[in-house]
Design a protein around this motif. Structure first.
Motif, PDB file in Angstrom:
ATOM      1  N   GLU A   1      31.680 -32.309 -17.253  1.00  0.00           N
ATOM      2  CA  GLU A   1      32.176 -30.993 -17.691  1.00  0.00           C
ATOM      3  C   GLU A   1      33.706 -30.962 -17.534  1.00  0.00           C
ATOM      4  O   GLU A   1      34.248 -31.538 -16.580  1.00  0.00           O
ATOM      5  CB  GLU A   1      31.573 -29.928 -16.761  1.00  0.00           C
TER       6      GLU A   1
ATOM      7  N   PHE B   1      39.884 -28.740 -12.622  1.00  0.00           N
ATOM      8  CA  PHE B   1      38.985 -27.592 -12.780  1.00  0.00           C
ATOM      9  C   PHE B   1      39.807 -26.309 -12.574  1.00  0.00           C
ATOM     10  O   PHE B   1      39.820 -25.705 -11.503  1.00  0.00           O
ATOM     11  CB  PHE B   1      37.816 -27.674 -11.794  1.00  0.00           C
TER      12      PHE B   1
ATOM     13  N   LYS C   1      28.656 -23.400 -22.929  1.00  0.00           N
ATOM     14  CA  LYS C   1      27.951 -23.088 -21.670  1.00  0.00           C
ATOM     15  C   LYS C   1      27.407 -21.659 -21.659  1.00  0.00           C
ATOM     16  O   LYS C   1      28.159 -20.700 -21.912  1.00  0.00           O
ATOM     17  CB  LYS C   1      28.919 -23.303 -20.508  1.00  0.00           C
TER      18      LYS C   1
ATOM     19  N   PRO D   1      29.046 -19.311 -13.896  1.00  0.00           N
ATOM     20  CA  PRO D   1      28.962 -18.903 -12.491  1.00  0.00           C
ATOM     21  C   PRO D   1      30.273 -18.310 -11.988  1.00  0.00           C
ATOM     22  O   PRO D   1      31.291 -18.312 -12.691  1.00  0.00           O
ATOM     23  CB  PRO D   1      28.678 -20.224 -11.783  1.00  0.00           C
ATOM     24  N   GLY D   2      30.235 -17.825 -10.746  1.00  0.00           N
ATOM     25  CA  GLY D   2      31.452 -17.334 -10.104  1.00  0.00           C
ATOM     26  C   GLY D   2      31.664 -15.858 -10.346  1.00  0.00           C
ATOM     27  O   GLY D   2      30.715 -15.076 -10.379  1.00  0.00           O
TER      28      GLY D   2
ATOM     29  N   HIS E   1      36.504 -19.115  -8.240  1.00  0.00           N
ATOM     30  CA  HIS E   1      35.621 -19.743  -9.242  1.00  0.00           C
ATOM     31  C   HIS E   1      35.515 -18.754 -10.400  1.00  0.00           C
ATOM     32  O   HIS E   1      34.562 -17.984 -10.500  1.00  0.00           O
ATOM     33  CB  HIS E   1      34.247 -20.096  -8.673  1.00  0.00           C
TER      34      HIS E   1
ATOM     35  N   GLU F   1      35.162 -18.766 -13.722  1.00  0.00           N
ATOM     36  CA  GLU F   1      34.646 -19.087 -15.064  1.00  0.00           C
ATOM     37  C   GLU F   1      34.343 -17.823 -15.862  1.00  0.00           C
ATOM     38  O   GLU F   1      34.475 -17.791 -17.077  1.00  0.00           O
ATOM     39  CB  GLU F   1      33.391 -19.949 -14.958  1.00  0.00           C
TER      40      GLU F   1
ATOM     41  N   CYS G   1      26.792 -27.936 -16.189  1.00  0.00           N
ATOM     42  CA  CYS G   1      26.904 -27.625 -14.766  1.00  0.00           C
ATOM     43  C   CYS G   1      25.938 -26.560 -14.264  1.00  0.00           C
ATOM     44  O   CYS G   1      24.792 -26.843 -14.018  1.00  0.00           O
ATOM     45  CB  CYS G   1      28.344 -27.279 -14.401  1.00  0.00           C
ATOM     46  N   ASN G   2      26.387 -25.308 -14.103  1.00  0.00           N
ATOM     47  CA  ASN G   2      25.525 -24.289 -13.494  1.00  0.00           C
ATOM     48  C   ASN G   2      24.214 -24.116 -14.278  1.00  0.00           C
ATOM     49  O   ASN G   2      23.185 -23.762 -13.682  1.00  0.00           O
ATOM     50  CB  ASN G   2      26.279 -22.962 -13.388  1.00  0.00           C
TER      51      ASN G   2
ATOM     52  N   ARG H   1      22.284 -26.273 -15.031  1.00  0.00           N
ATOM     53  CA  ARG H   1      21.254 -27.183 -14.511  1.00  0.00           C
ATOM     54  C   ARG H   1      20.454 -26.575 -13.376  1.00  0.00           C
ATOM     55  O   ARG H   1      19.409 -27.096 -12.998  1.00  0.00           O
ATOM     56  CB  ARG H   1      21.881 -28.512 -14.063  1.00  0.00           C
ATOM     57  N   ARG H   2      20.941 -25.470 -12.814  1.00  0.00           N
ATOM     58  CA  ARG H   2      20.214 -24.844 -11.695  1.00  0.00           C
ATOM     59  C   ARG H   2      19.121 -23.888 -12.179  1.00  0.00           C
ATOM     60  O   ARG H   2      18.345 -23.384 -11.371  1.00  0.00           O
ATOM     61  CB  ARG H   2      21.190 -24.073 -10.805  1.00  0.00           C
TER      62      ARG H   2
ATOM     63  N   ASN I   1      31.065 -29.860 -12.447  1.00  0.00           N
ATOM     64  CA  ASN I   1      32.125 -29.797 -11.414  1.00  0.00           C
ATOM     65  C   ASN I   1      31.546 -28.893 -10.344  1.00  0.00           C
ATOM     66  O   ASN I   1      31.521 -27.666 -10.508  1.00  0.00           O
ATOM     67  CB  ASN I   1      33.400 -29.113 -11.931  1.00  0.00           C
ATOM     68  N   THR I   2      31.072 -29.455  -9.254  1.00  0.00           N
ATOM     69  CA  THR I   2      30.412 -28.652  -8.228  1.00  0.00           C
ATOM     70  C   THR I   2      31.183 -28.733  -6.914  1.00  0.00           C
ATOM     71  O   THR I   2      31.130 -29.763  -6.231  1.00  0.00           O
ATOM     72  CB  THR I   2      28.951 -29.124  -8.038  1.00  0.00           C
TER      73      THR I   2
ATOM     74  N   TYR J   1      30.693 -23.610  -0.789  1.00  0.00           N
ATOM     75  CA  TYR J   1      30.261 -22.438  -1.559  1.00  0.00           C
ATOM     76  C   TYR J   1      30.633 -21.196  -0.753  1.00  0.00           C
ATOM     77  O   TYR J   1      29.906 -20.805   0.176  1.00  0.00           O
ATOM     78  CB  TYR J   1      28.751 -22.519  -1.807  1.00  0.00           C
TER      79      TYR J   1
HETATM   80  N1  CDT Z   1      31.123 -25.689 -12.834  1.00  0.00           N
HETATM   81  C1  CDT Z   1      30.078 -25.039 -12.319  1.00  0.00           C
HETATM   82  O1  CDT Z   1      29.294 -24.452 -13.043  1.00  0.00           O
HETATM   83  N2  CDT Z   1      29.936 -25.073 -10.983  1.00  0.00           N
HETATM   84  C2  CDT Z   1      28.936 -24.327 -10.305  1.00  0.00           C
HETATM   85  C3  CDT Z   1      29.452 -23.842  -9.012  1.00  0.00           C
HETATM   86  C4  CDT Z   1      28.631 -22.736  -8.507  1.00  0.00           C
HETATM   87  S1  CDT Z   1      29.432 -21.846  -7.284  1.00  0.00           S
HETATM   88  C5  CDT Z   1      30.402 -20.747  -8.058  1.00  0.00           C
HETATM   89  C6  CDT Z   1      27.651 -25.095 -10.049  1.00  0.00           C
HETATM   90  O2  CDT Z   1      26.581 -24.503 -10.248  1.00  0.00           O
HETATM   91  O3  CDT Z   1      27.688 -26.253  -9.633  1.00  0.00           O
END
Ligand code: CDT
Length: 322
Positions: free
Chosen positions: A47, A53, A124, A128-129, A141, A143, A168-169, A171-172, A193-194, A198
């Protein structure tokens, strides 16, 4: 016809503020060449792979950060990557900040075929953030300040298979993989980019690697797809980013994983036909899924505790019994 793709997860180390696009593209080209030497059909970059970042910083006027965005792809700085990929016959996936001609800002990834032709673009969805400057944090953060959300998850016919992208986020969230899976996705490409730290809940810091593996592996298994998760890693402008870029099989098994925090390529042979072992058996969606029981998934975003449950838990005075 064989549907075995040789895929490289091209993790990068940190990109500092002072690094130019030309510096970065040179590093990406070096990783691409390593991929070509290893027989890769496809090399997957992280990403926002062209810059530091930047959402970790606040600026009052967002336009002051427009220099982090690409207004064309390829542009003069990124064309050497496209040219080298076409020369080598290696496709790639690349994340970058996109500024459209009509002024929209997205966190974007593109997929490019082995002959250099565009195969797909993704913006995307899950940003997040936070929106506002929050000075109590060690780093921001932002975004949700710098980007607009994309409007959905698509798949593309590319590399002889059905390929999807997320960032990135995304994927959660299980919805990401499932919406891709419902379109037959056989391989999901996901740059990240994680930050290891946190700020809202530092107890999660030591679990970052565990959570990364957990979501990549469960997303792959529950949807019978390959998942390629690729980090920008290491200490970037004082902020440590998780590495552990991984290629995960439809079984949920990790087939390759980076072990450093720097520029590193790991490679796996990915048989797209292996997806059917899961898609046609345990996770045969059309046979087993019960969408009539899943209405809440698309009908609401937040939690809605049913009224009967709330009243059963509360005494007459509105306080909880225990
Ligand atoms: N880049 C990105 O999406 N990073 C998020 C950080 C979450 S904390 C604000 C992640 O889910 O890895």
């Amino acid at each position: 016809m064989s549907r075995v793709l040789t895929v490289g997860a091209a993790q990068t180390g940190p990109i500092q503020l002072a690094d130019t696009r030309a510096d970065v593209v040179e590093r990406l080209v070096a990783l691409l060449r390593q991929g070509a030497d290893a027989g890769c059909d496809l090399v997957v970059f992280p990403e926002l792979a062209l810059t530091t970042f930047f959402p970790r910083w606040w600026v009052d006027d967002r336009a002051d950060f427009d220099h982090f965005f690409e207004t064309e792809m390829p542009g003069p700085d990124t064309k050497p990557l496209f040219d080298e990929a076409a020369r080598l016959g290696v496709g790639f996936h690349l994340g970058y900040a996109e500024l459209t001609p009509d002024g929209h800002h997205y966190n974007t990834a593109i997929l490019v075929e082995r002959d250099g032709s565009p195969a797909g673009r993704y913006r995307k969805v899950h940003l997040p953030g936070h929106h506002e400057h929050e000075p109590w944090r060690e780093f921001q953060h932002l975004e949700r300040y710098y980007f607009e959300p994309g409007d959905g998850f698509s798949v593309f016919g590319a590399f002889g298979g059905i390929v999807g992208m997320a960032i990135c986020n995304d994927r959660r969230w299980p919805e990401t993989y499932r919406v891709l899976g419902l379109q037959g996705c056989e391989m999901a490409l996901i740059g990240y980019n994680t930050p290891v730290h946190y700020p809202p809940d530092p107890s999660q810091d030591v679990l970052q690697g565990f959570h990364n593996g957990l979501v990549l592996q469960s997303g792959a298994y529950q949807n019978g797809m390959w998942v390629v998760g690729v980090a920008k890693a290491g200490e970037e402008e004082g902020c440590l980013l998780l590495g552990e870029s991984s290629i995960v099989a439809p079984s949920g098994e990790v087939r390759a994983r980076c072990t450093t925090d720097g520029d590193e390529l790991v490679v796996a042979e990915c048989d797209l036909d292996m997806c059917s072992n899961y898609k046609d058996t345990l996770f045969n969606f059309s046979y087993y899924r019960r969408p009539e029981a899943y209405g809440r998934i698309t009908g609401q975003a937040g939690v809605e505790v049913p009224d009967n449950v709330t009243s059963a838990l509360e005494g007459d005075d509105g306080t909880r019994d225990r």
